[in-house]
Design an enzyme around this catalytic site. Structure first.
Site, PDB file in Angstrom:
ATOM      1  N   HIS A 158      11.654 -34.943 -32.584  1.00 22.80           N
ATOM      2  CA  HIS A 158      10.380 -35.100 -33.325  1.00 22.80           C
ATOM      3  C   HIS A 158      10.068 -33.874 -34.168  1.00 22.80           C
ATOM      4  CE1 HIS A 158       9.776 -38.738 -30.993  1.00 22.80           C
ATOM      5  NE2 HIS A 158      10.144 -38.035 -29.938  1.00 22.80           N
ATOM      6  N   ARG A 184       1.417   1.878  -6.065  1.00 20.69           N
ATOM      7  CA  ARG A 184       1.610   0.845  -5.032  1.00 20.69           C
ATOM      8  C   ARG A 184       0.311   0.165  -4.645  1.00 20.69           C
ATOM      9  NH1 ARG A 184       6.385   1.309  -2.076  1.00 20.69           N
ATOM     10  NH2 ARG A 184       5.393   0.246  -0.352  1.00 20.69           N
ATOM     11  N   LYS A 201       8.325 -14.799 -22.224  1.00 21.82           N
ATOM     12  CA  LYS A 201       8.936 -13.534 -21.766  1.00 21.82           C
ATOM     13  C   LYS A 201       9.698 -12.867 -22.906  1.00 21.82           C
ATOM     14  CE  LYS A 201       7.305 -12.629 -18.177  1.00 21.82           C
ATOM     15  NZ  LYS A 201       6.229 -13.428 -18.529  1.00 21.82           N
ATOM     16  N   CYS A 254       0.864  -1.180   0.000  1.00 25.62           N
ATOM     17  CA  CYS A 254       0.000   0.000   0.000  1.00 25.62           C
ATOM     18  C   CYS A 254       0.900   1.229   0.000  1.00 25.62           C
ATOM     19  CB  CYS A 254      -0.853   0.024   1.266  1.00 25.62           C
ATOM     20  SG  CYS A 254      -1.826  -1.457   1.493  1.00 25.62           S
ATOM     21  N   ASN A 282       0.824  -0.256   6.288  1.00 25.05           N
ATOM     22  CA  ASN A 282       1.192  -1.064   5.130  1.00 25.05           C
ATOM     23  C   ASN A 282       1.861  -2.313   5.679  1.00 25.05           C
ATOM     24  OD1 ASN A 282       1.892  -2.016   2.627  1.00 25.05           O
ATOM     25  ND2 ASN A 282       3.677  -0.704   2.398  1.00 25.05           N
ATOM     26  N   GLY A 283       1.386  -3.494   5.298  1.00 26.84           N
ATOM     27  CA  GLY A 283       1.986  -4.746   5.796  1.00 26.84           C
ATOM     28  C   GLY A 283       0.885  -5.702   6.237  1.00 26.84           C
ATOM     29  N   LYS A 296      -2.342  -5.603 -19.359  1.00 28.64           N
ATOM     30  CA  LYS A 296      -1.940  -6.273 -18.118  1.00 28.64           C
ATOM     31  C   LYS A 296      -2.971  -7.324 -17.732  1.00 28.64           C
ATOM     32  CE  LYS A 296       0.443  -7.293 -14.587  1.00 28.64           C
ATOM     33  NZ  LYS A 296       1.637  -8.126 -14.819  1.00 28.64           N
ATOM     34  N   GLU A 301       7.298 -11.505 -25.477  1.00 28.90           N
ATOM     35  CA  GLU A 301       6.477 -10.397 -24.983  1.00 28.90           C
ATOM     36  C   GLU A 301       7.203  -9.068 -24.982  1.00 28.90           C
ATOM     37  OE1 GLU A 301       3.544 -10.842 -21.509  1.00 28.90           O
ATOM     38  OE2 GLU A 301       5.281 -12.045 -20.983  1.00 28.90           O
ATOM     39  N   TRP A 333      -3.797  -1.546  -1.185  1.00 26.41           N
ATOM     40  CA  TRP A 333      -3.735  -2.765  -1.993  1.00 26.41           C
ATOM     41  C   TRP A 333      -4.199  -3.849  -1.030  1.00 26.41           C
ATOM     42  CZ3 TRP A 333      -3.021  -4.439  -6.871  1.00 26.41           C
ATOM     43  CH2 TRP A 333      -2.784  -5.787  -7.055  1.00 26.41           C
ATOM     44  N   GLU A 343       7.636 -20.594 -20.414  1.00 33.58           N
ATOM     45  CA  GLU A 343       7.550 -19.246 -19.824  1.00 33.58           C
ATOM     46  C   GLU A 343       8.699 -18.368 -20.288  1.00 33.58           C
ATOM     47  OE1 GLU A 343       5.579 -17.336 -18.499  1.00 33.58           O
ATOM     48  OE2 GLU A 343       6.760 -15.836 -17.448  1.00 33.58           O
TER      49      GLU A 343
HETATM   50  C1  AGP Z   1       2.458 -12.757 -18.676  1.00 34.58           C
HETATM   51  O1  AGP Z   1       3.736 -12.138 -18.800  1.00 34.58           O
HETATM   52  C2  AGP Z   1       1.413 -12.071 -19.504  1.00 34.58           C
HETATM   53  N1  AGP Z   1       1.288 -10.717 -19.143  1.00 34.58           N
HETATM   54  C3  AGP Z   1       0.113 -12.848 -19.604  1.00 34.58           C
HETATM   55  O2  AGP Z   1       0.408 -14.073 -20.214  1.00 34.58           O
HETATM   56  C4  AGP Z   1      -0.614 -13.144 -18.288  1.00 34.58           C
HETATM   57  O3  AGP Z   1       0.125 -14.074 -17.529  1.00 34.58           O
HETATM   58  C5  AGP Z   1      -1.971 -13.767 -18.635  1.00 34.58           C
HETATM   59  O4  AGP Z   1      -2.704 -12.815 -19.365  1.00 34.58           O
HETATM   60  C6  AGP Z   1      -2.769 -14.206 -17.418  1.00 34.58           C
HETATM   61  O5  AGP Z   1      -3.057 -13.083 -16.639  1.00 34.58           O
HETATM   62  P1  AGP Z   1      -3.620 -13.334 -15.142  1.00 34.58           P
HETATM   63  O6  AGP Z   1      -2.535 -14.025 -14.391  1.00 34.58           O
HETATM   64  O7  AGP Z   1      -3.910 -11.958 -14.626  1.00 34.58           O
HETATM   65  O8  AGP Z   1      -4.849 -14.183 -15.251  1.00 34.58           O
END
Ligand code: AGP
Length: 606
Positions: free
Chosen positions: A502, A27, A483, A2, A96-97, A601, A486, A70, A479
């Site tokens: 394969h 935050r 990254k 927070c 905060n905490g 996001k 992305e 938060w 993953e």
């Molecule tokens: C991850 O780097 C991405 N921003 C995206 O794949 C994200 O993980 C996915 O959209 C799921 O989001 P969520 O965890 O908020 O459900």
């Protein structure tokens, strides 16, 4: 996390407080509030702009406190927004905490006649301070006595209307910085709310307390031993301060990984007993015992975290585990089985495809669980029970610290469910103790970024890359590839290394680099064979290997070492270099790694 702001000086406190909240909004932003020693409390759900609408031009008072929340305990609401008051409405505080022992404190205070108005852990602090004041203690002694009863973490700013120019401040595991002005003091969770007023600051250390008035700032220990320390001068401007001096939120959040891992386990992991306490699952302990099969659903990184969880739950909790991306789960004719449960993994708790899967599972009468970061989000509210990450807001679009927290919570869940079944005491203790040491192992990786930067130099010119791993690190290959895609727009593909023969091995040539995740685990020998096959075809290899492994250096072109750990926990370590690798490549290519093109996001549309 927070945001706390407080002020003591000659000016109109409410203006300074609102300005400070705007700077701290990154935050936490689900609700906000403020109060001065001469005003009532103002609170609003939503961003600071909503609070601004409620605060008159001037509310009076030159000493005040403010907070942007938060949520960790208690959903986002005006009732749960800070500041919180005592029964007598003479004391107000922001925090905060997480106060871990708030339930026992709250019941004792209620037995003593205190009435509570919120669901938060924070409110116990106001009533505890009130009880000491009523017992005749001075503000300082009442504050110190209160703090000594708290277990957990706190950054606190408290005002007592009986002493209108004093702000009582305390720090334990949650940052507090005090800005020193000319005849005024500014208190905040981080410098971004202070730098516009002064660059002369004093950071409180854990276990320290400050009594702040316009002209004085008296720092002491919890035992009231005075401390004198020279102030520091910070050179940041507001934007840099929000990123903790880092160039991007993504880097800041990667660097926050160790602290997030500690926060996610706090009050939950019991290494000595080899056990775990997950308060959010207590209400369904019996149903959890009866679970025979779990289907994990998630999207993107959350899905890959779930894939690691599948290996954990099957090997150490002995539960058959299925997994699907949220967007496909709903198309499956999942047979309705007695003892089936669906577990959603979601940082935002709002991802439409994951939410749709949970609703489909509920329609079929299945038990639904969630591992969610945003308290009070839709998935958190619509699942039968779950575990919050407590990872704090993640500003970077690419999930980094939240992903680490998801892996950790899945490990905690595995121990919890395993202990309900056949996970031995010895093995549970081994995993739990190793999990407790993971944050410092991540810190070790983050202190040695040169090999990762060298690897980024190799990748930044590539147009394609392959990431490979096996067993627990196969999802981390997926993953790591995500990254890189992305934040640097380099096409990368994650693969189970066993699949190379394969098809994928046809792509290997000198211009086609492979990132091979090959820690010393049960599939190490097979990973070495994969690396040799790639090298035989002149493909460059960047290996993630266990520190001390000198063999792999003879085969790979770059080696990034990670500390040794339990096989089930290697993904928490192996993913960190891959997050940084993607970050460095994205920055080298000049892209906005915090807000990559075309991405949001939280994907709240299907
Ligand atoms: C991850 O780097 C991405 N921003 C995206 O794949 C994200 O993980 C996915 O959209 C799921 O989001 P969520 O965890 O908020 O459900």
């Amino acid at each position: 996390m927070c945001g706390i702001v407080a002020y003591s000086g000659p000016k109109d406190a409410s203006k300074i407080l609102l300005e400070g909240l705007v700077a701290l909004e990154y935050r936490g932003y689900d609700s906000a509030g403020l109060v001065t020693t001469h005003s009532g409390i103002f609170k609003a759900v939503g961003p600071v702009a909503e609070l601004k609408k409620k605060v008159p031009e001037s509310v009076g008072g030159s000493t005040g406190i403010a907070h942007t929340r938060w949520a960790t305990h208690g959903v986002p609401s005006e009732l749960n927004a800070h500041p919180h008051e005592d029964c007598g409405k003479t004391i107000a505080l922001v925090h905060n905490g997480i106060i871990e022992n708030y339930q026992e404190l709250k019941s004792a205070l209620q037995k003593a006649g205190h009435t509570f108005s919120s669901e938060t852990d924070t409110e116990v602090i106001a009533h505890l301070y009130e009880s000491y004041k009523t017992a005749g203690k001075t503000p300082k002694d009442a504050f110190l006595a209160t703090l000594r009863e708290l277990e957990g973490t706190y950054g606190i700013a408290l005002i007592d209307r009986a002493h209108p120019d004093v702000v009582l401040v305390a720090c334990m595991g949650s940052p507090i910085v005090i800005g020193i002005g000319d005849g005024e003091h500014f208190i905040a969770s981080d410098p971004s709310a202070i730098v516009r007023h002064t660059k002369k600051v004093l950071y409180l250390n854990d276990g320290e307390v400050a009594i702040v008035t316009p002209r004085e700032c008296q720092v002491m220990t919890l035992g009231a031993k005075k401390i004198s320390r020279a102030p520091e001068t910070i050179e940041w401007e507001v934007e840099e301060a929000k990123k903790g001096g880092h160039a991007h939120f993504m880097l800041k959040e990667i660097m926050e990984g160790p602290e997030v891992l500690r926060t996610s386990a706090r009050g939950r992991l019991r290494p000595e007993e080899g056990d775990v306490k997950l308060g959010g699952l207590l209400s369904i302990t019996h149903e959890l015992k009866r679970i025979k099969r779990i289907t994990i659903v998630g999207c993107g990184s959350a899905y890959y975290a779930g894939l690691v969880g599948k290996y954990m739950l099957e090997e150490y909790a002995g539960i058959a585990t299925d997994i699907d991306v949220g967007s496909e789960f709903r198309y499956r004719g999942l047979p309705l089985e007695e003892g089936a449960a669906v577990l959603a993994v979601s940082q935002s708790g709002e991802t439409a495809d994951t939410l749709a899967s949970i609703r489909e599972a509920k329609r079929r009468g299945l038990l639904t669980l969630g591992i969610v970061n945003v308290v009070g989000s839709t998935i958190a509210r619509e699942t039968d029970a779950g575990v919050y990450n407590h990872a704090g807001p993640e500003i970077g679009v690419a999930s980094t610290k939240a992903f680490l927290s998801q892996l950790e919570v899945l490990a905690l869940l595995t121990i919890f469910l395993g202990r309900q079944r056949h996970l031995s005491d010895t093995e549970a203790k081994r995993i739990a103790k190793e999990l407790a040491s993971i944050p410092e192992k991540v810190e070790k990786i983050l202190k040695n970024v040169e090999p990762i930067k060298r690897a980024a130099e190799r990748l930044k010119g590539a147009t394609n890359a392959l990431y490979i791993g096996r067993k627990y690190n196969m999802p981390i290959a997926l993953e790591g590839a995500l990254k890189l895609k992305e934040v640097s727009y380099v096409h990368a593909e994650g693969y189970g290394a066993g699949e190379m023969k394969h098809g994928p091995i046809a792509m290997i040539e000198p211009s086609f680099p492979t990132v091979a995740i090959a820690p010393r685990d049960s599939v190490y020998a097979k990973m070495i064979s994969n690396i040799e096959e790639i090298k035989a075809r002149k493909g460059p290899v960047i290996a993630v290997a266990t520190e001390g492994d000198t063999e792999i250096a003879k085969k790979a072109d770059e080696v990034i070492h990670i500390p040794e750990t339990h096989e089930m926990l290697t993904p928490i370590l192996s993913v960190v270099p891959l997050q940084l690798l993607a970050y460095y490549v994205g920055v080298a290519k000049g892209y906005n790694v915090d807000r990559p093109r075309n991405l949001a996001k939280s994907v709240t549309v299907e």
